[in-house]
Design a protein around this motif. Structure first.
Motif, PDB file in Angstrom:
ATOM      1  N   ALA A  25       0.824  -1.208   0.000  1.00  0.00           N
ATOM      2  CA  ALA A  25       0.000   0.000   0.000  1.00  0.00           C
ATOM      3  C   ALA A  25       0.857   1.258   0.000  1.00  0.00           C
ATOM      4  N   PHE A  26       2.032   1.171   0.614  1.00  0.00           N
ATOM      5  CA  PHE A  26       2.913   2.334   0.690  1.00  0.00           C
ATOM      6  C   PHE A  26       3.981   2.329  -0.408  1.00  0.00           C
ATOM      7  N   THR A  27       3.792   1.492  -1.396  1.00  0.00           N
ATOM      8  CA  THR A  27       4.750   1.438  -2.512  1.00  0.00           C
ATOM      9  C   THR A  27       4.875   2.790  -3.196  1.00  0.00           C
ATOM     10  N   MET A  28       3.744   3.450  -3.419  1.00  0.00           N
ATOM     11  CA  MET A  28       3.762   4.750  -4.091  1.00  0.00           C
ATOM     12  C   MET A  28       4.538   5.780  -3.280  1.00  0.00           C
ATOM     13  N   ALA A  29       4.426   5.688  -1.952  1.00  0.00           N
ATOM     14  CA  ALA A  29       5.129   6.649  -1.103  1.00  0.00           C
ATOM     15  C   ALA A  29       6.643   6.511  -1.244  1.00  0.00           C
ATOM     16  N   PHE A  30       7.130   5.277  -1.433  1.00  0.00           N
ATOM     17  CA  PHE A  30       8.567   5.059  -1.580  1.00  0.00           C
ATOM     18  C   PHE A  30       9.017   5.174  -3.036  1.00  0.00           C
ATOM     19  N   LEU A  31       8.106   4.920  -3.968  1.00  0.00           N
ATOM     20  CA  LEU A  31       8.462   4.978  -5.385  1.00  0.00           C
ATOM     21  C   LEU A  31       8.493   6.414  -5.898  1.00  0.00           C
ATOM     22  N   ALA A  32       7.570   7.245  -5.427  1.00  0.00           N
ATOM     23  CA  ALA A  32       7.467   8.619  -5.913  1.00  0.00           C
ATOM     24  C   ALA A  32       8.764   9.410  -5.721  1.00  0.00           C
ATOM     25  N   PRO A  33       9.408   9.391  -4.531  1.00  0.00           N
ATOM     26  CA  PRO A  33      10.660  10.148  -4.380  1.00  0.00           C
ATOM     27  C   PRO A  33      11.751   9.672  -5.331  1.00  0.00           C
ATOM     28  N   VAL A  34      11.827   8.357  -5.532  1.00  0.00           N
ATOM     29  CA  VAL A  34      12.849   7.817  -6.439  1.00  0.00           C
ATOM     30  C   VAL A  34      12.605   8.315  -7.863  1.00  0.00           C
ATOM     31  N   MET A  35      11.347   8.271  -8.305  1.00  0.00           N
ATOM     32  CA  MET A  35      11.015   8.713  -9.654  1.00  0.00           C
ATOM     33  C   MET A  35      11.277  10.205  -9.827  1.00  0.00           C
ATOM     34  N   LEU A 229     -14.642   2.787   5.727  1.00  0.00           N
ATOM     35  CA  LEU A 229     -14.195   3.985   5.018  1.00  0.00           C
ATOM     36  C   LEU A 229     -13.079   4.696   5.780  1.00  0.00           C
ATOM     37  N   PHE A 230     -13.256   4.876   7.086  1.00  0.00           N
ATOM     38  CA  PHE A 230     -12.245   5.570   7.882  1.00  0.00           C
ATOM     39  C   PHE A 230     -10.950   4.764   7.968  1.00  0.00           C
ATOM     40  N   ALA A 231     -11.055   3.448   7.982  1.00  0.00           N
ATOM     41  CA  ALA A 231      -9.850   2.613   8.037  1.00  0.00           C
ATOM     42  C   ALA A 231      -9.050   2.747   6.744  1.00  0.00           C
ATOM     43  N   ALA A 232      -9.737   2.637   5.599  1.00  0.00           N
ATOM     44  CA  ALA A 232      -9.051   2.771   4.308  1.00  0.00           C
ATOM     45  C   ALA A 232      -8.492   4.176   4.127  1.00  0.00           C
ATOM     46  N   THR A 233      -9.263   5.182   4.580  1.00  0.00           N
ATOM     47  CA  THR A 233      -8.810   6.570   4.448  1.00  0.00           C
ATOM     48  C   THR A 233      -7.602   6.843   5.327  1.00  0.00           C
ATOM     49  N   THR A 234      -7.552   6.245   6.512  1.00  0.00           N
ATOM     50  CA  THR A 234      -6.407   6.427   7.406  1.00  0.00           C
ATOM     51  C   THR A 234      -5.115   5.936   6.748  1.00  0.00           C
ATOM     52  N   ILE A 235      -5.184   4.763   6.139  1.00  0.00           N
ATOM     53  CA  ILE A 235      -4.009   4.221   5.435  1.00  0.00           C
ATOM     54  C   ILE A 235      -3.653   5.110   4.251  1.00  0.00           C
ATOM     55  N   ALA A 236      -4.676   5.607   3.545  1.00  0.00           N
ATOM     56  CA  ALA A 236      -4.433   6.487   2.393  1.00  0.00           C
ATOM     57  C   ALA A 236      -3.753   7.780   2.835  1.00  0.00           C
ATOM     58  N   LEU A 237      -4.202   8.337   3.951  1.00  0.00           N
ATOM     59  CA  LEU A 237      -3.590   9.579   4.451  1.00  0.00           C
ATOM     60  C   LEU A 237      -2.137   9.361   4.873  1.00  0.00           C
ATOM     61  N   ILE A 238      -1.866   8.225   5.495  1.00  0.00           N
ATOM     62  CA  ILE A 238      -0.481   7.918   5.869  1.00  0.00           C
ATOM     63  C   ILE A 238       0.388   7.834   4.616  1.00  0.00           C
ATOM     64  N   GLY A 239      -0.151   7.211   3.567  1.00  0.00           N
ATOM     65  CA  GLY A 239       0.578   7.121   2.310  1.00  0.00           C
ATOM     66  C   GLY A 239       0.844   8.485   1.696  1.00  0.00           C
ATOM     67  N   VAL A 240      -0.137   9.381   1.756  1.00  0.00           N
ATOM     68  CA  VAL A 240       0.027  10.733   1.211  1.00  0.00           C
ATOM     69  C   VAL A 240       1.078  11.507   1.999  1.00  0.00           C
ATOM     70  N   VAL A 241       1.033  11.402   3.326  1.00  0.00           N
ATOM     71  CA  VAL A 241       2.003  12.114   4.167  1.00  0.00           C
ATOM     72  C   VAL A 241       3.415  11.604   3.896  1.00  0.00           C
ATOM     73  N   LEU A 242       3.572  10.285   3.786  1.00  0.00           N
ATOM     74  CA  LEU A 242       4.884   9.709   3.481  1.00  0.00           C
ATOM     75  C   LEU A 242       5.380  10.170   2.111  1.00  0.00           C
ATOM     76  N   THR A 243       4.487  10.186   1.131  1.00  0.00           N
ATOM     77  CA  THR A 243       4.853  10.631  -0.212  1.00  0.00           C
ATOM     78  C   THR A 243       5.342  12.069  -0.185  1.00  0.00           C
ATOM     79  N   LEU A 244       4.629  12.909   0.540  1.00  0.00           N
ATOM     80  CA  LEU A 244       4.992  14.329   0.618  1.00  0.00           C
ATOM     81  C   LEU A 244       6.335  14.525   1.313  1.00  0.00           C
ATOM     82  N   ILE A 245       6.537  13.835   2.430  1.00  0.00           N
ATOM     83  CA  ILE A 245       7.781  14.008   3.196  1.00  0.00           C
ATOM     84  C   ILE A 245       8.979  13.463   2.430  1.00  0.00           C
ATOM     85  N   LEU A 246       8.862  12.235   1.927  1.00  0.00           N
ATOM     86  CA  LEU A 246       9.996  11.603   1.250  1.00  0.00           C
ATOM     87  C   LEU A 246      10.322  12.298  -0.069  1.00  0.00           C
ATOM     88  N   SER A 247       9.294  12.783  -0.777  1.00  0.00           N
ATOM     89  CA  SER A 247       9.532  13.494  -2.036  1.00  0.00           C
ATOM     90  C   SER A 247      10.252  14.814  -1.795  1.00  0.00           C
TER      91      SER A 247
END
Length: 387
Positions: A25-35, A229-247
């Motif tokens: 699920a967090f693949t995009m968060a780690f892939l985005a900074p590399v790309m 919905l809140f469970a899926a959204t929580t994971i999605a928000l964590i992914g967005v925050v990681l993407t933003l920080i790592l990028s």
């Protein structure tokens, strides 16, 4: 509230329990900074550096001055390529044909037809073709200016108008190509990070008969849907925050000063981005749950929900192709968030009204999806995948 907390706690624990799915699920968060890092490096290298290019030149002996001009622009004949790179340049097969009467036509003042032959549809050829074309055009202009000066004519007569270009881009505006990539990756993160949780908690639980047992309990379908919905959204928000920080960290290792560009992401902009993306995370998770609940099998749910991931890429691409876009795209889900992110990265003021309308419409679409799901889960046909 106690029931909702219990349901939400259950969904989060199940999401965290599957470590492999969580890492996926967090693949995009780690892939985005590399790309972003790799593509930024490539863009800088292409814009700043001019590595040697090798082309098949026929008739080079008839135009020694032109050959010297090409060499000054780092364009060389194939005979000078190193053995290690010879196969690659021969495969590209870019050819330049210089006529035998080059010198005679040059002295006579007549036009000379130099032929550039290559596969213009091949992306790897385009940079080399552009360099060869520009070099020949530059040499042609030099010859033209010399001919005019020999006739006692001021070459300034060829430029009656001097266009002075002034860039109105703000100094605080970030590098455009990085802003574009980061905006798309953040949207992808909102849709991709909660994907596995949304599918597993809907179609997955139905195949494991967990959903049927859960709905047999004295709990409303609305609370069940909201917990998922809140469970899926929580994971999605964590992914967005990681993407933003790592990028942001990855961009810090790119020397954009070589292009005269900067990329600064202050805390205010980062918080604005997160506030902007919270509604889209809810909307993405609701959309994925909706399609997953309407699928008959887990595999069908994967296929349907996977199509939704294309939206964060397709919509920005469509917007970039529009010269005059409809007004409603400014506040529609995904497109509205993308356009606001563009303004934030440029340093332009973002109107509170546009932000409010965009977020409100996205929330409205999410509420509609939740209500429809809650109503459909009251039917045994949907719970048991009979229809």
């Amino acid at each position: 509230m106690i029931q909702f907390n219990a349901l939400f706690s259950k969904e989060i624990k199940e999401a965290i329990r599957d470590k492999r799915a969580l890492m996926a699920a967090f693949t995009m968060a780690f892939l985005a900074p590399v790309m972003i890092f790799v593509m930024s490096k490539m863009a800088i290298k292409e814009a700043v550096e001019t590595p040697p290019a090798y082309v098949n030149i026929s008739g080079g002996e008839y135009a020694p001055a032109l050959m010297k001009h090409l060499a000054d622009d780092n364009v060389f004949p194939m005979s000078e390529v190193e053995d290690a790179d010879k196969v690659m340049w021969e495969k590209r097969n870019i050819e330049v044909f210089i006529p035998a009467d080059f010198e005679e036509s040059l002295l006579a003042g007549t036009s000379i037809n130099v032929v550039l032959r290559a596969d213009y549809g091949e992306k790897a050829h385009q940079s080399i073709i552009r360099r060869v074309r520009d070099s020949v055009y530059s040499y042609s202009r030099q010859i033209g200016y010399q001919r005019i000066m020999m006739r006692g004519i001021d070459v300034k007569l060829l430029r009656p108008i001097n266009l002075a270009e002034q860039d109105t881009q703000k100094p605080s505006s970030n590098a455009t190509f990085i802003s574009l990539m980061l905006s798309i990756y953040l949207l992808f993160g909102a849709f991709f990070s909660g994907l596995s949780v949304a599918i597993d908690t809907s179609a997955g639980e139905r195949e494991r008969n967990v959903l049927e047992i859960l709905l047999c309990q004295p709990v409303s379908t609305m609370k069940v849907v909201l917990a998922k919905l809140f469970a899926a959204t929580t994971i999605a928000l964590i992914g967005v925050v990681l993407t933003l920080i790592l990028s942001t960290i990855a961009v810090g290792f790119v020397d954009l000063s070589q292009l005269g560009l900067t990329f600064n992401l202050d805390m205010k902009t980062a918080i604005s981005l997160l506030i902007l993306l919270i509604p889209i995370c809810f909307f993405a998770s609701a959309l994925q749950l909706f399609f997953a609940f309407n699928a008959k099998t887990f595999k069908e749910a994967q296929s349907l929900v996977s199509i939704i991931i294309m939206l964060p890429g397709m919509i920005p691409f469509a917007l970039s192709m529009m010269n005059d876009r409809p007004q409603w795209l400014d506040w529609a889900p995904i497109s509205g968030q993308y356009l606001i992110m563009e303004d934030l990265f440029k340093g332009d003021p973002v109107g509170f009204g546009v932000l409010l309308v965009t977020g409100a419409f996205t929330v409205l679409m999410t509420v509609i999806l939740v209500k429809v799901m809650a109503e459909r889960l009251k039917s045994e046909k949907v719970v048991l995948a009979l229809s």
